[in-house]
Enzyme design. Structure first.
Site, PDB file in Angstrom:
ATOM      1  N   ALA A   1      -3.614  10.947  21.567  1.00  0.00           N
ATOM      2  CA  ALA A   1      -3.310  11.182  22.983  1.00  0.00           C
ATOM      3  C   ALA A   1      -3.756  12.559  23.474  1.00  0.00           C
ATOM      4  O   ALA A   1      -2.929  13.389  23.858  1.00  0.00           O
ATOM      5  CB  ALA A   1      -1.809  10.970  23.243  1.00  0.00           C
TER       6      ALA A   1
ATOM      7  N   ASN B   1      -4.170   8.976   2.195  1.00  0.00           N
ATOM      8  CA  ASN B   1      -4.527   8.366   3.486  1.00  0.00           C
ATOM      9  C   ASN B   1      -4.983   9.404   4.512  1.00  0.00           C
ATOM     10  O   ASN B   1      -6.099   9.372   4.982  1.00  0.00           O
ATOM     11  CB  ASN B   1      -3.331   7.628   4.097  1.00  0.00           C
ATOM     12  CG  ASN B   1      -3.230   6.178   3.659  1.00  0.00           C
ATOM     13  OD1 ASN B   1      -4.154   5.642   3.051  1.00  0.00           O
ATOM     14  ND2 ASN B   1      -2.118   5.538   3.985  1.00  0.00           N
TER      15      ASN B   1
ATOM     16  N   LYS C   1      -6.963   4.367  12.123  1.00  0.00           N
ATOM     17  CA  LYS C   1      -7.437   3.195  12.881  1.00  0.00           C
ATOM     18  C   LYS C   1      -6.603   2.989  14.137  1.00  0.00           C
ATOM     19  O   LYS C   1      -7.123   2.610  15.189  1.00  0.00           O
ATOM     20  CB  LYS C   1      -7.403   1.953  11.991  1.00  0.00           C
ATOM     21  CG  LYS C   1      -8.023   0.715  12.637  1.00  0.00           C
ATOM     22  CD  LYS C   1      -8.109  -0.428  11.643  1.00  0.00           C
ATOM     23  CE  LYS C   1      -8.817  -1.621  12.255  1.00  0.00           C
ATOM     24  NZ  LYS C   1      -8.082  -2.194  13.405  1.00  0.00           N
TER      25      LYS C   1
ATOM     26  N   TYR D   1      -3.337   4.930   9.688  1.00  0.00           N
ATOM     27  CA  TYR D   1      -3.014   5.647  10.939  1.00  0.00           C
ATOM     28  C   TYR D   1      -4.273   5.927  11.767  1.00  0.00           C
ATOM     29  O   TYR D   1      -4.306   5.735  12.997  1.00  0.00           O
ATOM     30  CB  TYR D   1      -2.335   6.972  10.575  1.00  0.00           C
ATOM     31  CG  TYR D   1      -1.463   7.608  11.617  1.00  0.00           C
ATOM     32  CD1 TYR D   1      -1.605   7.309  12.966  1.00  0.00           C
ATOM     33  CD2 TYR D   1      -0.489   8.531  11.243  1.00  0.00           C
ATOM     34  CE1 TYR D   1      -0.784   7.923  13.912  1.00  0.00           C
ATOM     35  CE2 TYR D   1       0.328   9.139  12.174  1.00  0.00           C
ATOM     36  CZ  TYR D   1       0.175   8.838  13.514  1.00  0.00           C
ATOM     37  OH  TYR D   1       0.984   9.441  14.430  1.00  0.00           O
TER      38      TYR D   1
ATOM     39  N   GLN E   1       3.033   9.544   3.729  1.00  0.00           N
ATOM     40  CA  GLN E   1       4.346   9.124   4.256  1.00  0.00           C
ATOM     41  C   GLN E   1       5.315  10.292   4.436  1.00  0.00           C
ATOM     42  O   GLN E   1       6.422  10.099   4.922  1.00  0.00           O
ATOM     43  CB  GLN E   1       4.961   8.042   3.355  1.00  0.00           C
ATOM     44  CG  GLN E   1       5.486   8.524   2.014  1.00  0.00           C
ATOM     45  CD  GLN E   1       4.415   8.591   0.947  1.00  0.00           C
ATOM     46  OE1 GLN E   1       3.270   8.900   1.200  1.00  0.00           O
ATOM     47  NE2 GLN E   1       4.811   8.301  -0.284  1.00  0.00           N
TER      48      GLN E   1
ATOM     49  N   ASP F   1       0.843  -1.199   0.000  1.00  0.00           N
ATOM     50  CA  ASP F   1       0.000   0.000   0.000  1.00  0.00           C
ATOM     51  C   ASP F   1       0.877   1.247   0.000  1.00  0.00           C
ATOM     52  O   ASP F   1       0.540   2.260  -0.611  1.00  0.00           O
ATOM     53  CB  ASP F   1      -0.916   0.015   1.231  1.00  0.00           C
ATOM     54  CG  ASP F   1      -2.116  -0.907   1.057  1.00  0.00           C
ATOM     55  OD1 ASP F   1      -2.540  -1.124  -0.095  1.00  0.00           O
ATOM     56  OD2 ASP F   1      -2.617  -1.413   2.078  1.00  0.00           O
ATOM     57  N   GLY F   2       2.007   1.168   0.695  1.00  0.00           N
ATOM     58  CA  GLY F   2       2.935   2.297   0.752  1.00  0.00           C
ATOM     59  C   GLY F   2       3.488   2.642  -0.634  1.00  0.00           C
ATOM     60  O   GLY F   2       3.735   3.813  -0.936  1.00  0.00           O
TER      61      GLY F   2
HETATM   62  P1  NAP Z   1       4.846   2.166   6.611  1.00  0.00           P
HETATM   63  O1  NAP Z   1       5.415   2.560   7.931  1.00  0.00           O
HETATM   64  O2  NAP Z   1       5.464   1.070   5.839  1.00  0.00           O
HETATM   65  O3  NAP Z   1       3.264   1.899   6.724  1.00  0.00           O
HETATM   66  C1  NAP Z   1       2.672   1.446   7.843  1.00  0.00           C
HETATM   67  C2  NAP Z   1       1.683   0.361   7.467  1.00  0.00           C
HETATM   68  O4  NAP Z   1       0.478   0.973   6.991  1.00  0.00           O
HETATM   69  C3  NAP Z   1       2.144  -0.600   6.391  1.00  0.00           C
HETATM   70  O5  NAP Z   1       1.817  -1.905   6.815  1.00  0.00           O
HETATM   71  C4  NAP Z   1       1.289  -0.209   5.195  1.00  0.00           C
HETATM   72  O6  NAP Z   1       1.019  -1.290   4.335  1.00  0.00           O
HETATM   73  C5  NAP Z   1       0.025   0.207   5.887  1.00  0.00           C
HETATM   74  N1  NAP Z   1      -0.902   1.038   5.136  1.00  0.00           N
HETATM   75  C6  NAP Z   1      -0.650   2.100   4.339  1.00  0.00           C
HETATM   76  N2  NAP Z   1      -1.797   2.602   3.870  1.00  0.00           N
HETATM   77  C7  NAP Z   1      -2.792   1.842   4.372  1.00  0.00           C
HETATM   78  C8  NAP Z   1      -4.217   1.864   4.254  1.00  0.00           C
HETATM   79  N3  NAP Z   1      -4.840   2.804   3.545  1.00  0.00           N
HETATM   80  N4  NAP Z   1      -4.937   0.930   4.919  1.00  0.00           N
HETATM   81  C9  NAP Z   1      -4.331  -0.008   5.672  1.00  0.00           C
HETATM   82  N5  NAP Z   1      -3.000  -0.082   5.821  1.00  0.00           N
HETATM   83  C10 NAP Z   1      -2.252   0.836   5.177  1.00  0.00           C
HETATM   84  O7  NAP Z   1       4.802   3.495   5.712  1.00  0.00           O
HETATM   85  P2  NAP Z   1       4.143   3.619   4.297  1.00  0.00           P
HETATM   86  O8  NAP Z   1       3.950   2.279   3.696  1.00  0.00           O
HETATM   87  O9  NAP Z   1       4.877   4.667   3.556  1.00  0.00           O
HETATM   88  O10 NAP Z   1       2.686   4.172   4.665  1.00  0.00           O
HETATM   89  C11 NAP Z   1       2.503   5.462   5.155  1.00  0.00           C
HETATM   90  C12 NAP Z   1       1.305   5.366   6.047  1.00  0.00           C
HETATM   91  O11 NAP Z   1       1.678   4.764   7.263  1.00  0.00           O
HETATM   92  C13 NAP Z   1       0.722   6.694   6.488  1.00  0.00           C
HETATM   93  O12 NAP Z   1      -0.126   7.241   5.511  1.00  0.00           O
HETATM   94  C14 NAP Z   1      -0.012   6.288   7.734  1.00  0.00           C
HETATM   95  O13 NAP Z   1      -1.349   5.910   7.446  1.00  0.00           O
HETATM   96  C15 NAP Z   1       0.701   5.047   8.214  1.00  0.00           C
HETATM   97  N6  NAP Z   1       1.241   5.298   9.534  1.00  0.00           N
HETATM   98  C16 NAP Z   1       0.646   4.678  10.570  1.00  0.00           C
HETATM   99  C17 NAP Z   1       1.062   4.948  11.866  1.00  0.00           C
HETATM  100  C18 NAP Z   1       0.358   4.248  12.972  1.00  0.00           C
HETATM  101  O14 NAP Z   1      -0.524   3.440  12.702  1.00  0.00           O
HETATM  102  N7  NAP Z   1       0.702   4.556  14.211  1.00  0.00           N
HETATM  103  C19 NAP Z   1       2.083   5.845  12.107  1.00  0.00           C
HETATM  104  C20 NAP Z   1       2.689   6.468  11.023  1.00  0.00           C
HETATM  105  C21 NAP Z   1       2.228   6.196   9.723  1.00  0.00           C
HETATM  106  P3  NAP Z   1       2.135  -1.892   3.319  1.00  0.00           P
HETATM  107  O15 NAP Z   1       3.031  -2.724   4.159  1.00  0.00           O
HETATM  108  O16 NAP Z   1       1.310  -2.679   2.350  1.00  0.00           O
HETATM  109  O17 NAP Z   1       2.862  -0.723   2.683  1.00  0.00           O
HETATM  110 MN    MN Z   2       5.022   0.366   3.625  1.00  0.00          MN
END
Ligand code: NAP
Ligand code: MN
Length: 265
Positions: A184, A121, A164, A162, A222, A45-46
């Protein structure tokens, strides 16, 4: 049809991309990295997020297709062992597509400059060196004074990312709405926030006016941005949408179940 292949750097993605490019050339597709009609991403997805930002200025003419080299993702309908089937589907293409909402972010800075971003996202505003303090307005009306680590504004398709993790609801991507989740928040006798996610209507916008505004961090998908002193940030549903070429349909809730719950017992 002009096609391009956009992949991440893991070996499985490189292998799959080489195979796909070969099949596309044999199938007489035109490979065009600059002005493609279809962008096929290989990775996760990234990777689709990265391709979205690479082609953000051509969203009205591009359809995306995501291939996942691991498990199935949310923007990735195809697996890497299905590449032959994908090329057959491309040959039979009749323009099938589905589109989803995007988040429009406009930041206005104290020095009278501004910046504009599109997120697939979400976008967050956070403060790391202490409590973030911001006034929150919905449709121009004061809503609350927020204190805490940050706020996240998510699209429907971003609701499984994020948002979620912040306790947000999973939203069906056919909805035209944004979701705001807290990171938080501080709640006590003095400070009070709603303390639950909110989902706004299609014509509504959310505005943040941070105080002590000089060391905030903004994220757009990202990307991490260190903005200058912020006057105001406004979030609304973008007029642009992302289009996917959809050759087969998987129910959204099946995908949610597959990603977060897994095999039935
Ligand atoms: P990453 O750190 O590799 O991504 C975190 C995870 O989010 C990966 O498993 C990615 O899937 C998954 N993901 C991305 N978009 C998604 C979606 N729409 N629905 C469900 N899962 C999704 O970084 P990245 O791949 O560049 O993704 C950036 C995204 O990471 C940001 O947009 C944000 O949503 C998320 N993120 C989450 C947190 C958190 O949950 N605390 C913190 C920072 C960022 P893949 O492994 O398939 O790439
Ligand atoms: Mn990723």
């Amino acid at each position: 049809m002009r096609v391009t292949v956009f992949h991440n750097s893991i070996p499985a993605s490189i292998t799959a991309a080489q195979k796909l490019i070969k099949l596309l050339k044999n199938g007489h597709f035109e490979l065009d990295e600059r002005h493609p009609d279809v962008v096929i991403t290989i990775g996760g997805d990234g990777t689709l997020l990265s391709a979205f930002h690479r082609y953000a200025d051509q969203l009205d003419t591009i359809r995306f297709i995501g291939v996942h080299t691991g498990h199935l993702g949310f923007y990735t309908d195809w697996r890497d062992f299905e590449i032959e089937d994908l090329v057959i589907a491309l040959k039979e293409d009749s323009g099938q597509s589905v589109s989803y909402p995007l988040l429009d972010v406009r930041a206005m800075y104290a020095d009278a400059t501004s910046a504009h971003y599109l997120a697939l996202n979400e976008s967050t505003l956070k403060r790391l060196n202490g409590t973030m303090r911001t006034e929150v307005y919905i449709k121009g009306d004061f809503f609350e004074s927020f204190r805490g680590d940050g706020l996240c504004v998510s699209t429907p398709t971003g609701s499984t990312a994020y948002s979620k993790s912040n306790g947000g609801a999973v939203m069906h991507p056919r909805l035209d709405a944004l979701q705001v989740t807290e990171i938080a928040s501080i709640n006590n006798r003095v400070f009070r926030t709603l303390s639950s996610p909110i989902i706004t209507a299609p014509d509504e916008w959310v505005t943040l006016e941070p105080t002590g505004r000089d060391d905030y961090v903004m994220t757009v998908d990202q990307f991490v941005i260190n903005p200058p002193t912020i006057k105001q940030i406004r979030y609304k549903i973008a007029k642009e949408r992302i289009h996917f070429a959809r050759y087969r349909h998987m129910h959204f809730w099946d995908r949610v179940e597959d990603a977060f719950i897994g095999a039935k017992h």
